[in-house]
Write an enzyme that holds these catalytic residues in place. Structure first.
Site, mmCIF file in Angstrom:
data_model
loop_
_atom_site.group_PDB
_atom_site.id
_atom_site.type_symbol
_atom_site.label_atom_id
_atom_site.label_comp_id
_atom_site.label_asym_id
_atom_site.label_seq_id
_atom_site.Cartn_x
_atom_site.Cartn_y
_atom_site.Cartn_z
ATOM 1 N N THR A 130 87.056 28.062 24.358
ATOM 2 C CA THR A 130 86.519 28.973 23.340
ATOM 3 C C THR A 130 87.146 28.712 21.970
ATOM 4 O OG1 THR A 130 86.636 31.297 22.670
ATOM 5 C CG2 THR A 130 88.283 30.610 24.228
ATOM 6 N N ASP A 131 86.444 29.123 20.917
ATOM 7 C CA ASP A 131 87.027 29.028 19.570
ATOM 8 C C ASP A 131 88.117 30.082 19.369
ATOM 9 O OD1 ASP A 131 85.435 31.307 19.408
ATOM 10 O OD2 ASP A 131 84.439 30.747 17.537
ATOM 11 N N GLU A 132 88.203 31.055 20.298
ATOM 12 C CA GLU A 132 89.207 32.119 20.131
ATOM 13 C C GLU A 132 90.632 31.577 20.222
ATOM 14 O OE1 GLU A 132 88.346 35.861 22.060
ATOM 15 O OE2 GLU A 132 86.233 35.334 22.225
ATOM 16 N N TYR A 155 93.433 37.060 26.671
ATOM 17 C CA TYR A 155 92.361 36.126 27.058
ATOM 18 C C TYR A 155 92.494 34.796 26.326
ATOM 19 C CZ TYR A 155 87.808 33.809 26.677
ATOM 20 O OH TYR A 155 86.811 32.863 26.646
ATOM 21 N N LYS A 159 93.406 30.971 27.642
ATOM 22 C CA LYS A 159 92.517 29.816 27.457
ATOM 23 C C LYS A 159 93.243 28.711 26.678
ATOM 24 C CE LYS A 159 88.762 29.275 28.391
ATOM 25 N NZ LYS A 159 88.077 28.750 29.627
HETATM 26 N N1 NAD Z 1 80.915 33.921 26.713
HETATM 27 C C1 NAD Z 1 81.211 33.279 25.595
HETATM 28 O O1 NAD Z 1 80.750 33.659 24.520
HETATM 29 C C2 NAD Z 1 82.110 32.048 25.632
HETATM 30 C C3 NAD Z 1 82.262 31.312 24.466
HETATM 31 C C4 NAD Z 1 83.038 30.144 24.507
HETATM 32 C C5 NAD Z 1 83.616 29.742 25.687
HETATM 33 N N2 NAD Z 1 83.457 30.486 26.814
HETATM 34 C C6 NAD Z 1 84.083 29.976 28.045
HETATM 35 O O2 NAD Z 1 83.019 29.571 28.903
HETATM 36 C C7 NAD Z 1 83.368 29.805 30.264
HETATM 37 C C8 NAD Z 1 82.315 30.655 30.929
HETATM 38 O O3 NAD Z 1 82.209 31.894 30.233
HETATM 39 P P1 NAD Z 1 81.175 33.017 30.720
HETATM 40 O O4 NAD Z 1 80.934 33.912 29.569
HETATM 41 O O5 NAD Z 1 80.029 32.364 31.400
HETATM 42 O O6 NAD Z 1 82.069 33.795 31.799
HETATM 43 P P2 NAD Z 1 81.609 34.787 32.937
HETATM 44 O O7 NAD Z 1 82.697 35.818 33.010
HETATM 45 O O8 NAD Z 1 80.196 35.233 32.757
HETATM 46 O O9 NAD Z 1 81.632 33.900 34.266
HETATM 47 C C9 NAD Z 1 82.813 33.417 34.817
HETATM 48 C C10 NAD Z 1 82.512 32.904 36.216
HETATM 49 O O10 NAD Z 1 83.732 32.351 36.749
HETATM 50 C C11 NAD Z 1 83.903 32.830 38.064
HETATM 51 N N3 NAD Z 1 85.345 32.918 38.357
HETATM 52 C C12 NAD Z 1 86.237 33.770 37.786
HETATM 53 N N4 NAD Z 1 87.458 33.590 38.334
HETATM 54 C C13 NAD Z 1 87.332 32.582 39.263
HETATM 55 C C14 NAD Z 1 88.228 31.938 40.135
HETATM 56 N N5 NAD Z 1 89.509 32.293 40.199
HETATM 57 N N6 NAD Z 1 87.762 30.942 40.912
HETATM 58 C C15 NAD Z 1 86.459 30.581 40.858
HETATM 59 N N7 NAD Z 1 85.549 31.176 40.077
HETATM 60 C C16 NAD Z 1 85.979 32.176 39.275
HETATM 61 C C17 NAD Z 1 83.254 34.205 38.095
HETATM 62 O O11 NAD Z 1 82.908 34.590 39.416
HETATM 63 C C18 NAD Z 1 82.043 33.997 37.190
HETATM 64 O O12 NAD Z 1 80.929 33.546 37.913
HETATM 65 C C19 NAD Z 1 84.753 30.460 30.247
HETATM 66 O O13 NAD Z 1 85.707 29.458 30.496
HETATM 67 C C20 NAD Z 1 84.883 31.000 28.824
HETATM 68 O O14 NAD Z 1 86.236 31.002 28.429
HETATM 69 C C21 NAD Z 1 82.717 31.631 26.809
#
Ligand code: NAD
Length: 351
Positions: A130-132, A155, A159
């Protein structure tokens, strides 16, 4: 190419799974199915011969070893994470476990498998971040790949730690790693605890729409399907050891964003207009970053990627998707912590 995608039952992971299968990749979706997961997100591809599902925790090394041995992937796309900032304030422990220890465990399982395969150069470990991790910006400036890390929430700190581990596994062990750091995503299948779905669903229910503080925090929004496309681009074209910022060139304050969503709902549900009357300012999130903005020049110039969906188009599609998919979101509102104000300054200290 066979890709092992972690977190493929979550919001972004499921978009990557759907896109990768539609483009002819073989996909193994490895997910622990936490509160944030929903297998319906991948129902469209679940019966495809190109899709397999493994329920496993990324902290469980034995389960990871079995998954690598049984499925023999050519690449890993690592999206599994605890992802909600407010939950990280109330309970940072699971963020440390999954985002740091889990990433470490996955890196070691991937490395063991890669070594056993004879260290193929074509193997990739793509870490999705993430950009965070860069912290917060003032009114000017953009995050580039060279911006110093300065995470402000449990969080983003977890990350940031995972990004450093991935880099070190590349530098120290030669594991072919690549990382991408993306801005805020939105779109279909967004879990109903995150800002945009909360706004849509509270407005539909005639409930107050909570805005943290004055609502002047700026985010750069990217439609989730554009992010999925960027991720497959980074996986297949990205240079080993490099990181790529991914953004939408869509900076907007939270308050403006909420007004835009309310205006879309006013057109679709005129009986309840103006939905903006439901906007209610609530206590701000502690450590709330003021502004995120991505300079995505590198991925654009080096890999030829740019977003296809404008913010206006993406918000309209998203609002329409929630209006048409109550069967998806309604049951998720009953999950633990959803609809409850989390992450306030008086969060209990862990024991
Ligand atoms: N949502 C955003 O805006 C955003 C932006 C940039 C980056 N990201 C990154 O992208 C990735 C996905 O984000 P998201 O919003 O889809 O998250 P999300 O919370 O919707 O999904 C996370 C998934 O990971 C699974 N998970 C969690 N802990 C686990 C574990 N210990 N073992 C196996 N599976 C596990 C969960 O069951 C879920 O299906 C993350 O790494 C997040 O940091 C998200």
């Amino acid at each position: 190419m066979k890709i092992l995608i972690t977190g493929g039952a979550g919001f972004i992971g499921s978009a990557v799974v759907r896109l990768a299968v539609s483009q002819g990749y073989d996909v193994v979706n490895l997910d622990a199915l936490t509160y944030a997961a929903c297998l319906e997100n991948v129902a469209d591809v679940a019966t495809s011969p190109h899709y397999a599902f493994v329920q496993a925790d990324i902290c469980d090394r034995a389960a990871l070893d079995t998954a690598f041995a049984e499925h023999a992937p050519d690449a890993v796309m690592h999206l599994a994470a605890e992802s909600h900032v407010d939950r990280s304030i109330d309970g940072p422990g699971t963020f440390i476990d999954t985002n740091i220890t889990g990433t470490y465990t996955l890196l070691e399982a991937a490395r063991a498998y890669w070594v056993a395969q004879g260290k193929p150069e074509a193997f990739r470990f793509h870490h999705i971040s993430t950009d965070e991790v860069f912290g917060t910006l003032g009114a000017e400036g953009l995050f580039t790949e060279d911006t110093s890390y300065a995470p402000n929430s449990p969080y983003s700190a977890s990350k940031a730690a995972s990004d450093h581990l991935v880099r070190a596994w590349g530098e120290t062990y030669g594991l072919p790693v690549v990382t991408s750091n993306c801005s805020n995503n939105y779109g279909p299948y967004h879990f109903p605890e995150k800002l945009i779905p909360v706004v849509i669903l509270n407005a539909l229910a005639g409930k107050p729409i909570p805005i943290y503080g004055a609502g002047q925090n700026v985010r750069d929004w990217l439609y989730v399907e554009d992010h999925a496309d960027a991720l497959l681009t980074v996986l297949t074209k990205g240079e080993v050891g490099r990181s790529y910022n991914v953004g939408g060139w869509n900076e907007v304050t939270n308050l403006d964003l909420v007004h835009r969503i309310c205006a879309l709902l006013d057109q679709r549900r005129p009986d309840h207009a103006p939905h903006a009357d439901l906007i209610t300012h609530v206590t701000d999130r502690p450590g709330h970053d003021a502004r995120y903005a991505i300079d995505a020049t590198r991925i654009h110039t080096e890999l030829g990627w740019k977003p296809a969906v404008t913010l206006g188009e993406g918000l309209a599609r998203t609002v329409d998707w929630y209006l048409e998919n109550e069967d998806w979101w309604r049951p998720l509102q009953a999950r633990q912590g959803v609809g409850v104000r989390l992450g306030k300054t008086d969060a209990a200290v862990s024991k």
